[in-house]
Design a protein around this motif. Structure first.
Motif, PDB file in Angstrom:
ATOM      1  N   ARG A 141      -6.030   1.713  13.636  1.00 13.75           N
ATOM      2  CA  ARG A 141      -6.186   0.672  14.672  1.00 13.75           C
ATOM      3  C   ARG A 141      -7.105  -0.434  14.180  1.00 13.75           C
ATOM      4  O   ARG A 141      -6.854  -1.617  14.400  1.00 13.75           O
ATOM      5  CB  ARG A 141      -6.857   1.245  15.923  1.00 13.75           C
ATOM      6  CG  ARG A 141      -5.981   2.034  16.839  1.00 13.75           C
ATOM      7  CD  ARG A 141      -6.893   2.661  17.898  1.00 13.75           C
ATOM      8  NE  ARG A 141      -6.228   3.688  18.655  1.00 13.75           N
ATOM      9  CZ  ARG A 141      -5.704   3.493  19.866  1.00 13.75           C
ATOM     10  NH1 ARG A 141      -5.796   2.329  20.445  1.00 13.75           N
ATOM     11  NH2 ARG A 141      -5.098   4.480  20.485  1.00 13.75           N
ATOM     12  N   ILE A 142      -8.216  -0.034  13.552  1.00 11.19           N
ATOM     13  CA  ILE A 142      -9.186  -1.021  13.051  1.00 11.19           C
ATOM     14  C   ILE A 142      -8.540  -1.900  11.977  1.00 11.19           C
ATOM     15  O   ILE A 142      -8.724  -3.120  11.952  1.00 11.19           O
ATOM     16  CB  ILE A 142     -10.463  -0.316  12.532  1.00 11.19           C
ATOM     17  CG1 ILE A 142     -11.215   0.294  13.718  1.00 11.19           C
ATOM     18  CG2 ILE A 142     -11.346  -1.263  11.732  1.00 11.19           C
ATOM     19  CD1 ILE A 142     -12.319   1.270  13.351  1.00 11.19           C
ATOM     20  N   LEU A 143      -7.745  -1.290  11.099  1.00  9.26           N
ATOM     21  CA  LEU A 143      -7.075  -2.076  10.057  1.00  9.26           C
ATOM     22  C   LEU A 143      -6.082  -3.073  10.674  1.00  9.26           C
ATOM     23  O   LEU A 143      -5.994  -4.217  10.228  1.00  9.26           O
ATOM     24  CB  LEU A 143      -6.361  -1.149   9.056  1.00  9.26           C
ATOM     25  CG  LEU A 143      -7.304  -0.356   8.148  1.00  9.26           C
ATOM     26  CD1 LEU A 143      -6.520   0.682   7.339  1.00  9.26           C
ATOM     27  CD2 LEU A 143      -8.081  -1.271   7.196  1.00  9.26           C
ATOM     28  N   TYR A 158     -12.950  -2.052   4.548  1.00  8.78           N
ATOM     29  CA  TYR A 158     -12.552  -0.993   5.483  1.00  8.78           C
ATOM     30  C   TYR A 158     -11.345  -0.224   4.980  1.00  8.78           C
ATOM     31  O   TYR A 158     -11.255   0.993   5.156  1.00  8.78           O
ATOM     32  CB  TYR A 158     -12.299  -1.533   6.906  1.00  8.78           C
ATOM     33  CG  TYR A 158     -12.473  -0.409   7.905  1.00  8.78           C
ATOM     34  CD1 TYR A 158     -13.738  -0.095   8.393  1.00  8.78           C
ATOM     35  CD2 TYR A 158     -11.404   0.403   8.268  1.00  8.78           C
ATOM     36  CE1 TYR A 158     -13.918   0.985   9.236  1.00  8.78           C
ATOM     37  CE2 TYR A 158     -11.578   1.494   9.119  1.00  8.78           C
ATOM     38  CZ  TYR A 158     -12.840   1.768   9.593  1.00  8.78           C
ATOM     39  OH  TYR A 158     -13.033   2.856  10.412  1.00  8.78           O
ATOM     40  N   ALA A 159     -10.435  -0.932   4.311  1.00  9.95           N
ATOM     41  CA  ALA A 159      -9.256  -0.247   3.752  1.00  9.95           C
ATOM     42  C   ALA A 159      -9.720   0.790   2.724  1.00  9.95           C
ATOM     43  O   ALA A 159      -9.256   1.941   2.730  1.00  9.95           O
ATOM     44  CB  ALA A 159      -8.313  -1.256   3.112  1.00  9.95           C
ATOM     45  N   HIS A 196     -11.388   3.720   4.500  1.00  3.36           N
ATOM     46  CA  HIS A 196     -10.374   4.544   5.169  1.00  3.36           C
ATOM     47  C   HIS A 196      -9.565   5.374   4.162  1.00  3.36           C
ATOM     48  O   HIS A 196      -9.311   6.558   4.390  1.00  3.36           O
ATOM     49  CB  HIS A 196      -9.433   3.665   5.987  1.00  3.36           C
ATOM     50  CG  HIS A 196      -8.137   4.331   6.304  1.00  3.36           C
ATOM     51  ND1 HIS A 196      -8.053   5.447   7.117  1.00  3.36           N
ATOM     52  CD2 HIS A 196      -6.865   4.092   5.874  1.00  3.36           C
ATOM     53  CE1 HIS A 196      -6.783   5.837   7.188  1.00  3.36           C
ATOM     54  NE2 HIS A 196      -6.049   5.044   6.443  1.00  3.36           N
ATOM     55  N   PHE A 197      -9.170   4.751   3.039  1.00  2.00           N
ATOM     56  CA  PHE A 197      -8.376   5.476   2.057  1.00  2.00           C
ATOM     57  C   PHE A 197      -9.158   6.678   1.514  1.00  2.00           C
ATOM     58  O   PHE A 197      -8.600   7.762   1.346  1.00  2.00           O
ATOM     59  CB  PHE A 197      -7.973   4.555   0.888  1.00  2.00           C
ATOM     60  CG  PHE A 197      -6.944   3.505   1.256  1.00  2.00           C
ATOM     61  CD1 PHE A 197      -6.144   3.636   2.379  1.00  2.00           C
ATOM     62  CD2 PHE A 197      -6.767   2.381   0.454  1.00  2.00           C
ATOM     63  CE1 PHE A 197      -5.190   2.671   2.721  1.00  2.00           C
ATOM     64  CE2 PHE A 197      -5.820   1.408   0.772  1.00  2.00           C
ATOM     65  CZ  PHE A 197      -5.040   1.560   1.906  1.00  2.00           C
ATOM     66  N   ARG A 198     -10.452   6.508   1.280  1.00  2.00           N
ATOM     67  CA  ARG A 198     -11.272   7.634   0.782  1.00  2.00           C
ATOM     68  C   ARG A 198     -11.312   8.757   1.822  1.00  2.00           C
ATOM     69  O   ARG A 198     -11.236   9.930   1.506  1.00  2.00           O
ATOM     70  CB  ARG A 198     -12.709   7.196   0.459  1.00  2.00           C
ATOM     71  CG  ARG A 198     -12.845   6.169  -0.622  1.00  2.00           C
ATOM     72  CD  ARG A 198     -12.258   6.625  -1.975  1.00  2.00           C
ATOM     73  NE  ARG A 198     -12.217   5.528  -2.911  1.00  2.00           N
ATOM     74  CZ  ARG A 198     -11.228   4.613  -2.981  1.00  2.00           C
ATOM     75  NH1 ARG A 198     -10.192   4.696  -2.176  1.00  2.00           N
ATOM     76  NH2 ARG A 198     -11.277   3.633  -3.847  1.00  2.00           N
ATOM     77  N   HIS A 237      -4.268  -5.052  -5.024  1.00  2.00           N
ATOM     78  CA  HIS A 237      -3.643  -6.252  -4.488  1.00  2.00           C
ATOM     79  C   HIS A 237      -4.627  -7.032  -3.597  1.00  2.00           C
ATOM     80  O   HIS A 237      -4.777  -8.248  -3.728  1.00  2.00           O
ATOM     81  CB  HIS A 237      -2.388  -5.846  -3.702  1.00  2.00           C
ATOM     82  CG  HIS A 237      -1.634  -6.988  -3.131  1.00  2.00           C
ATOM     83  ND1 HIS A 237      -1.111  -8.000  -3.904  1.00  2.00           N
ATOM     84  CD2 HIS A 237      -1.304  -7.293  -1.855  1.00  2.00           C
ATOM     85  CE1 HIS A 237      -0.512  -8.876  -3.117  1.00  2.00           C
ATOM     86  NE2 HIS A 237      -0.610  -8.471  -1.869  1.00  2.00           N
ATOM     87  N   VAL A 238      -5.313  -6.309  -2.721  1.00  2.00           N
ATOM     88  CA  VAL A 238      -6.256  -6.980  -1.806  1.00  2.00           C
ATOM     89  C   VAL A 238      -7.443  -7.552  -2.590  1.00  2.00           C
ATOM     90  O   VAL A 238      -7.910  -8.655  -2.316  1.00  2.00           O
ATOM     91  CB  VAL A 238      -6.719  -6.036  -0.669  1.00  2.00           C
ATOM     92  CG1 VAL A 238      -7.792  -6.690   0.184  1.00  2.00           C
ATOM     93  CG2 VAL A 238      -5.540  -5.638   0.212  1.00  2.00           C
TER      94      VAL A 238
END
Ligand code: FE2
Length: 151
Positions: free
Chosen positions: A22-24, A54-55, A58-60, A87-88
């Motif tokens: 949701r945050i992403l 944040y990405a 979250h991924f971790r 990419h980001v």
């Protein structure tokens, strides 16, 4: 206009990971709004940094949960995460270097497409495994997969 909103259809069966998603989504909407309304470089840059940070955070978290559950698709899943992170980071670098077109509606649309497809296909694959960990056991969900293994 980029419209993206989390709904139950995106649920991966874990409240913490759902809340990260949701945050992403919110950060992507903020990024779009910041570019669309002609905000300053500082504002767009800070939303972009927040999204990137944040990405990665979250991924971790997601990878740690998959590892704890013994999910067999972990390495392929991590590879998808690393690709998006690179990419980001590239977008952030180009934006910081003064390339204003590094972030536009098309870029945000692509990020949205990546995130929604990733959640609906790649993330949902770990659901039965991660749910087991949350339930207090880390046994493979063999009966759910119907592969005949003993659980
Ligand atoms: Fe993921």
């Amino acid at each position: 206009m980029v419209s993206i909103a989390w709904s139950e259809a995106f649920s991966v069966g874990n409240p913490l990971l759902d809340s990260d998603h949701r945050i992403l989504f919110d950060l992507l909407v903020q990024l779009f709004d910041a570019t669309d309304t002609g905000q300053s470089r500082d504002v767009v840059g800070s939303v972009l940094s927040a999204l990137s940070e944040y990405a990665e955070h979250h991924f971790r978290r997601e990878e740690a949960m998959m590892a704890a559950s013994g999910y067999p698709g972990l390495e392929a899943h991590k590879a998808e995460h690393r690709q998006l992170e690179a990419h980001v980071r590239d977008i952030c670098g180009r934006y910081r270097a003064g390339e204003r077109g590094a972030v536009d509606e098309q870029v945000v649309e692509l990020l949205k497409k990546w995130l929604t497809q990733h959640i609906q296909v790649t993330d949902k694959s770990y659901r039965p495994w991660v749910e087991r960990v949350v339930d207090g056991g880390a046994k493979p969900p063999s009966e759910k997969l119907g592969d005949g293994r003993q659980s």
